[in-house]
Scaffold this active site. Structure first.
Site, short mmCIF file in Angstrom:
data_model
loop_
_atom_site.label_atom_id
_atom_site.label_comp_id
_atom_site.label_asym_id
_atom_site.label_seq_id
_atom_site.Cartn_x
_atom_site.Cartn_y
_atom_site.Cartn_z
N TYR A 70 50.35 72.69 97.23
CA TYR A 70 51.97 72.70 97.02
C TYR A 70 52.39 73.96 96.63
O TYR A 70 53.13 74.62 97.26
CB TYR A 70 52.19 71.53 96.23
CG TYR A 70 53.49 71.51 95.42
CD1 TYR A 70 54.55 71.29 96.50
CD2 TYR A 70 53.85 71.18 94.40
CE1 TYR A 70 55.99 71.50 95.95
CE2 TYR A 70 55.11 71.12 93.99
CZ TYR A 70 56.18 71.12 94.85
OH TYR A 70 57.43 70.96 94.31
N SER A 105 50.18 75.87 82.13
CA SER A 105 51.18 74.74 82.17
C SER A 105 51.35 74.57 80.68
O SER A 105 50.77 74.86 79.77
CB SER A 105 50.23 73.55 82.57
OG SER A 105 51.05 72.25 82.24
N LYS A 161 43.39 73.91 81.32
CA LYS A 161 44.35 75.20 81.34
C LYS A 161 44.08 76.06 80.15
O LYS A 161 44.25 77.23 80.07
CB LYS A 161 45.80 74.66 81.37
CG LYS A 161 45.99 73.75 82.88
CD LYS A 161 46.13 75.03 83.83
CE LYS A 161 46.28 74.52 85.13
NZ LYS A 161 45.97 75.19 86.29
N TYR A 191 42.72 67.60 81.51
CA TYR A 191 43.49 68.49 82.47
C TYR A 191 44.22 69.65 81.70
O TYR A 191 43.93 70.71 81.96
CB TYR A 191 44.47 67.85 83.11
CG TYR A 191 45.70 68.67 83.72
CD1 TYR A 191 45.35 69.67 84.77
CD2 TYR A 191 46.79 68.51 83.21
CE1 TYR A 191 46.31 70.38 85.30
CE2 TYR A 191 47.95 69.48 83.51
CZ TYR A 191 47.56 70.27 84.36
OH TYR A 191 48.58 71.50 85.07
C1 UD1 Z 1 52.22 66.54 83.33
C2 UD1 Z 1 52.34 67.95 82.43
C3 UD1 Z 1 52.50 69.22 83.24
C4 UD1 Z 1 51.55 69.06 84.47
C5 UD1 Z 1 51.73 67.84 85.06
C6 UD1 Z 1 50.36 67.68 86.14
C7 UD1 Z 1 52.96 67.69 80.09
C8 UD1 Z 1 54.09 67.65 79.28
N1 UD1 Z 1 53.24 68.10 81.36
O1 UD1 Z 1 53.44 66.55 83.82
O2 UD1 Z 1 52.49 70.26 82.56
O3 UD1 Z 1 51.61 70.05 85.46
O4 UD1 Z 1 51.36 66.78 84.23
O5 UD1 Z 1 50.48 66.46 86.75
O6 UD1 Z 1 51.82 67.80 79.81
N2 UD1 Z 1 57.10 58.87 85.30
C9 UD1 Z 1 57.44 57.52 85.21
N3 UD1 Z 1 56.92 56.77 86.47
C10 UD1 Z 1 56.06 57.26 87.31
C11 UD1 Z 1 55.64 58.62 87.27
C12 UD1 Z 1 56.17 59.48 85.96
O7 UD1 Z 1 58.26 56.91 84.58
O8 UD1 Z 1 55.52 56.83 88.31
C13 UD1 Z 1 57.63 59.50 83.93
C14 UD1 Z 1 56.35 60.02 83.13
O9 UD1 Z 1 56.26 59.11 82.16
C15 UD1 Z 1 57.21 61.14 82.60
C16 UD1 Z 1 58.04 61.74 83.75
O10 UD1 Z 1 58.08 60.58 84.34
O11 UD1 Z 1 57.76 60.92 81.51
C17 UD1 Z 1 57.27 62.98 84.40
O12 UD1 Z 1 56.20 62.82 84.66
P1 UD1 Z 1 55.16 63.53 85.59
O13 UD1 Z 1 55.87 63.96 86.75
O14 UD1 Z 1 53.81 63.05 85.88
O15 UD1 Z 1 55.09 65.10 84.92
P2 UD1 Z 1 54.52 65.22 83.38
O16 UD1 Z 1 53.70 64.15 82.82
O17 UD1 Z 1 55.65 65.93 82.43
#
Ligand code: UD1
Length: 351
Positions: free
Chosen positions: A12, A131, A160, A156
């Protein structure tokens, strides 16, 4: 023009960075073990680079696992590499808790093998993809600048931070010139729709999951918690267009080239090390992302409120001013554009 080595296990982000570097006339060598992507990405990359740069010189590709030091050595023997952009890492947070060893092996051992060969060949310029997960997001209130206290909460994130520490050591003791880039949440795709994010299996990240609901593959999105201390109760993140992120790598590499030091002095090696956040500084909640997507691609996104994801920080967004000021980067694309560009990639790939 100089030759850069790009390492990736993700497909990606590195593929977008490769396009931008090629547009700037860098020659590119790529190492990927294809564990999370396939050769079609390379074919599309070749098409894109040909189309946008009119170049006959295409990236040179090696299907190699970075842990195989001997094979990595071969790449350095065969190419006159000037610097390395090191992306290769696994990134699924939950998987890293279930199988930390896989993460230590890939993200740490793979890196160490690469740095060892770089050191042998006296190629000491590296941009490392880190990250925002290294920051103490559970206890410190955002926005996060580069000085924010660090604390990782999953393997993870620890890989980093450990990689950052290893590179700090290699700067101090082996004269590495290093830039650490701490990404917030990259989304979207190249506007051509040719390359983008296509995770194998169930997506871990929010937008790829939302797209699966939009295509009808999944019935609904699980919104992981709506009782956080945020205006609508859902988590807030700093989403930035992957092309804005990719372009920042070129700026970071150029900055590294301007500031690098490589002549060992009698007092020991000289080195350069700097760190930059790559984010927009703007926070968007999960419910806002759903609304933005519905508007941007004109599809209904059905969702259900689900229990919280363990160890999710309520609010994470960057203070991006250091990168904006020193590297001269700007957020050029909106979240809606990112959503539309990502959707173009999904629809092209599903048809
Ligand atoms: C996290 C890390 C980021 C990393 C990434 C790798 C932190 C703050 N961020 O991303 O640095 O590059 O992992 O994968 O540690 N959500 C839902 N439903 C879903 C999926 C996600 O509600 O099915 C919500 C999550 O709870 C979160 C938000 O969407 O609050 C973003 O989630 P996601 O896209 O996984 O990113 P991070 O967790 O921020």
């Amino acid at each position: 023009m100089s030759t850069i080595l790009i390492t990736g296990w993700l497909g990606y982000i590195w593929s977008h960075a490769a396009v931008v570097f090629a547009q700037k006339w860098y020659d590119i060598v790529i190492i990927d073990n294809l564990s999370n992507t396939n050769l079609s990405v390379l074919e599309k990359l070749t098409t894109l680079i040909g189309k946008f740069t009119w170049r006959s010189r295409q990236p040179k590709f090696y299907q190699i696992d970075l842990k195989n030091t001997e094979e990595v050595r071969k790449v350095f023997h065969e190419n006159k590499i000037d610097g390395v952009i090191h992306f290769a890492a696994f990134k699924a947070v939950e998987e890293s808790c279930e199988d930390p060893f896989k993460y230590y092996e890939n993200n740490i051992s793979g890196g160490v093998s690469l740095y060892k060969v770089m050191n042998e060949f006296w190629i000491k310029n590296i941009v490392f993809s880190s990250s925002c997960t290294v920051y103490d997001t559970m206890n410190v209130t955002p926005p996060y600048d580069e000085q924010t206290p660090k604390k990782t909460i999953n393997p993870y994130g620890s890989t980093k931070r450990m990689s950052e520490i290893i590179l700090e050591d290699l700067s101090t003791h082996k004269g590495f010139n290093t830039i650490l880039l701490r990404y917030f949440n990259p989304i979207g795709a190249h506007p051509s729709g040719l390359i983008g994010e296509n995770p194998k299996g169930i997506p871990n990240n929010l937008l790829p999951y939302i797209y699966k609901v939009a295509t009808g593959e999944y019935e609904f999105l699980n919104v992981r918690g709506n009782d956080y201390p945020t205006p609508d109760g859902t988590c807030i993140r700093d989403y930035l267009h992957v092309m804005d992120l990719a372009e920042a790598h070129v700026l970071a590499y150029e900055y590294l080239q301007k500031n690098k030091k490589f002549i060992p002095s009698s007092a020991g090696p000289e080195w350069f090390l700097d760190v930059f956040n790559l984010g927009t500084g703007q926070g968007t909640s999960v419910l806002e992302m759903i609304q933005l997507t519905e508007k941007a691609i004109d599809k209904k996104i059905t969702y259900k409120i689900w229990p919280r994801r363990p160890w999710d920080a309520p609010t994470v967004y960057a203070n991006p001013s250091k990168a904006n000021t020193i590297l001269g980067r700007k957020t050029q694309r909106t979240i809606s554009e990112a959503i539309q560009d990502g959707w173009r990639f999904i629809t092209k790939n599903n048809s």
